[in-house]
Design a protein around this motif. Structure first.
Motif, PDB file in Angstrom:
ATOM      1  N   SER A 108       9.251  -2.776  -3.159  1.00 57.29           N
ATOM      2  CA  SER A 108      10.202  -3.560  -3.612  1.00 57.29           C
ATOM      3  C   SER A 108       9.531  -4.768  -4.457  1.00 57.29           C
ATOM      4  O   SER A 108       8.496  -4.668  -4.518  1.00 57.29           O
ATOM      5  CB  SER A 108      10.985  -4.255  -2.341  1.00 57.29           C
ATOM      6  OG  SER A 108      10.260  -4.901  -1.615  1.00 57.29           O
ATOM      7  N   GLU A 109      10.280  -5.613  -5.092  1.00 57.01           N
ATOM      8  CA  GLU A 109       9.705  -6.692  -5.828  1.00 57.01           C
ATOM      9  C   GLU A 109       9.060  -7.686  -4.748  1.00 57.01           C
ATOM     10  O   GLU A 109       9.660  -7.702  -3.756  1.00 57.01           O
ATOM     11  CB  GLU A 109      10.835  -7.218  -6.618  1.00 57.01           C
ATOM     12  CG  GLU A 109      11.295  -6.422  -7.734  1.00 57.01           C
ATOM     13  CD  GLU A 109      12.130  -7.265  -8.546  1.00 57.01           C
ATOM     14  OE1 GLU A 109      12.552  -8.486  -8.377  1.00 57.01           O
ATOM     15  OE2 GLU A 109      12.731  -6.841  -9.525  1.00 57.01           O
ATOM     16  N   ALA A 110       7.990  -8.255  -5.331  1.00 54.17           N
ATOM     17  CA  ALA A 110       7.043  -9.251  -4.612  1.00 54.17           C
ATOM     18  C   ALA A 110       7.974 -10.380  -3.606  1.00 54.17           C
ATOM     19  O   ALA A 110       7.545 -10.467  -2.483  1.00 54.17           O
ATOM     20  CB  ALA A 110       6.082  -9.851  -5.305  1.00 54.17           C
ATOM     21  N   SER A 136      11.073 -10.122  -2.910  1.00 56.77           N
ATOM     22  CA  SER A 136      12.126  -9.622  -1.926  1.00 56.77           C
ATOM     23  C   SER A 136      12.002  -9.784  -0.743  1.00 56.77           C
ATOM     24  O   SER A 136      10.831  -9.667  -0.036  1.00 56.77           O
ATOM     25  CB  SER A 136      12.009  -8.138  -2.519  1.00 56.77           C
ATOM     26  OG  SER A 136      13.207  -7.374  -1.382  1.00 56.77           O
ATOM     27  N   LYS A 149       5.013  -4.175  -2.092  1.00 56.49           N
ATOM     28  CA  LYS A 149       5.507  -5.182  -2.916  1.00 56.49           C
ATOM     29  C   LYS A 149       4.925  -4.978  -4.395  1.00 56.49           C
ATOM     30  O   LYS A 149       3.599  -5.007  -4.232  1.00 56.49           O
ATOM     31  CB  LYS A 149       5.457  -6.384  -2.119  1.00 56.49           C
ATOM     32  CG  LYS A 149       6.139  -6.671  -0.707  1.00 56.49           C
ATOM     33  CD  LYS A 149       7.338  -6.718  -1.116  1.00 56.49           C
ATOM     34  CE  LYS A 149       8.070  -6.937   0.519  1.00 56.49           C
ATOM     35  NZ  LYS A 149       9.396  -7.265   0.700  1.00 56.49           N
ATOM     36  N   TYR A 182       0.226  -3.250  -6.179  1.00 59.98           N
ATOM     37  CA  TYR A 182       1.094  -2.916  -5.148  1.00 59.98           C
ATOM     38  C   TYR A 182       0.431  -3.376  -3.819  1.00 59.98           C
ATOM     39  O   TYR A 182      -0.523  -2.946  -3.305  1.00 59.98           O
ATOM     40  CB  TYR A 182       1.295  -1.407  -5.062  1.00 59.98           C
ATOM     41  CG  TYR A 182       1.990  -0.991  -6.423  1.00 59.98           C
ATOM     42  CD1 TYR A 182       3.211  -1.118  -6.901  1.00 59.98           C
ATOM     43  CD2 TYR A 182       0.971  -0.284  -7.242  1.00 59.98           C
ATOM     44  CE1 TYR A 182       3.687  -0.481  -7.928  1.00 59.98           C
ATOM     45  CE2 TYR A 182       1.437   0.216  -8.656  1.00 59.98           C
ATOM     46  CZ  TYR A 182       2.721   0.093  -9.148  1.00 59.98           C
ATOM     47  OH  TYR A 182       3.328   0.559 -10.075  1.00 59.98           O
ATOM     48  N   SER A 233       2.487  -4.062   2.659  1.00 58.47           N
ATOM     49  CA  SER A 233       3.258  -5.178   3.173  1.00 58.47           C
ATOM     50  C   SER A 233       2.496  -5.348   4.752  1.00 58.47           C
ATOM     51  O   SER A 233       2.653  -6.661   5.086  1.00 58.47           O
ATOM     52  CB  SER A 233       4.686  -4.724   3.730  1.00 58.47           C
ATOM     53  OG  SER A 233       5.234  -4.771   2.345  1.00 58.47           O
ATOM     54  N   THR A 243      -1.616  -7.999   3.329  1.00 61.08           N
ATOM     55  CA  THR A 243      -1.515  -8.183   1.783  1.00 61.08           C
ATOM     56  C   THR A 243      -2.835  -8.241   1.215  1.00 61.08           C
ATOM     57  O   THR A 243      -2.907  -8.358   0.082  1.00 61.08           O
ATOM     58  CB  THR A 243      -0.527  -9.545   1.598  1.00 61.08           C
ATOM     59  OG1 THR A 243      -0.963 -10.360   2.209  1.00 61.08           O
ATOM     60  CG2 THR A 243       0.942  -9.333   2.041  1.00 61.08           C
TER      61      THR A 243
END
Length: 187
Positions: free
Chosen positions: A138-140, A142, A149, A160, A163, A166
């Motif tokens: 998903s987008e960062a 989000s 992310k 990328y 999650s 990080t």
């Protein structure tokens, strides 16, 4: 009577002395001090291995897409080239040098060489390379709970972030097709 004293001497020799028990406890303590840190890092090692495996699969997918471009196009940019499967989901755009560089066409960009220029492009390349399956993305910014992310890094690069940690990430540079894996959890 003789057998009775033999039985009592055998009974006296069964078991451990206090010194033997203390020595065993000390040895177990030393082993736990040495082995415990190894077991504590198992979770971190598993996350690192996950990112390395995903990065390797992503790099292989990027190289396979480049091979499809080289076979079907050979030179120059390409829009909506079928790379995987038979549907629209398996199509990628390629830049002048043949690397996947998904872009959303607008009236301004019509005719330009495709290039990565936002998070949605990064997600599109990821999902096409992995054919829409896991790992999820998903987008960062989000709030969705996904495995990775996506972040757009100028110029024409994606990162990328994993999650679960990080500090672990996979980067893709669409200019030269390089995929790098940052697996240093302390960076």
């Amino acid at each position: 009577m003789y057998s009775g004293s033999l039985t009592s001497s055998i009974a006296k020799t069964k078991g451990f002395t206090l010194i033997e028990l203390v020595v065993v406890i000390i040895i177990l303590g030393i082993l736990s001090v040495v082995a415990l840190p190894k077991f504590l890092n198992i979770s971190q090692d598993a996350h690192i291995s996950t990112v390395k495996a995903t990065g390797g699969a992503f790099k292989s997918g990027i190289n396979l897409a480049k091979a499809v471009w080289a076979t079907r196009v050979g030179s120059g940019p390409a829009d909506d080239l079928q790379v995987f499967g038979t549907g629209k989901d398996g199509e990628l755009d390629f830049n002048d040098t043949g690397w996947p560089a998904q872009h959303w066409e607008t009236a301004d960009s019509k005719g330009d060489s495709p290039k990565l220029d936002n998070e949605a492009d990064c997600i599109s390349v990821w999902e096409t390379i992995f054919e829409g399956d896991e790992p999820s993305i998903s987008e960062a910014d989000s709030s969705d709970e996904t495995d990775y992310k996506a972040n757009y890094l100028s110029p024409e690069r994606c990162r990328y972030d994993y999650s679960a940690n990080t500090n672990l990430s996979i980067s893709y540079n669409s200019i030269d097709g390089s995929v790098t894996i940052d697996s240093d959890p302390d960076s």
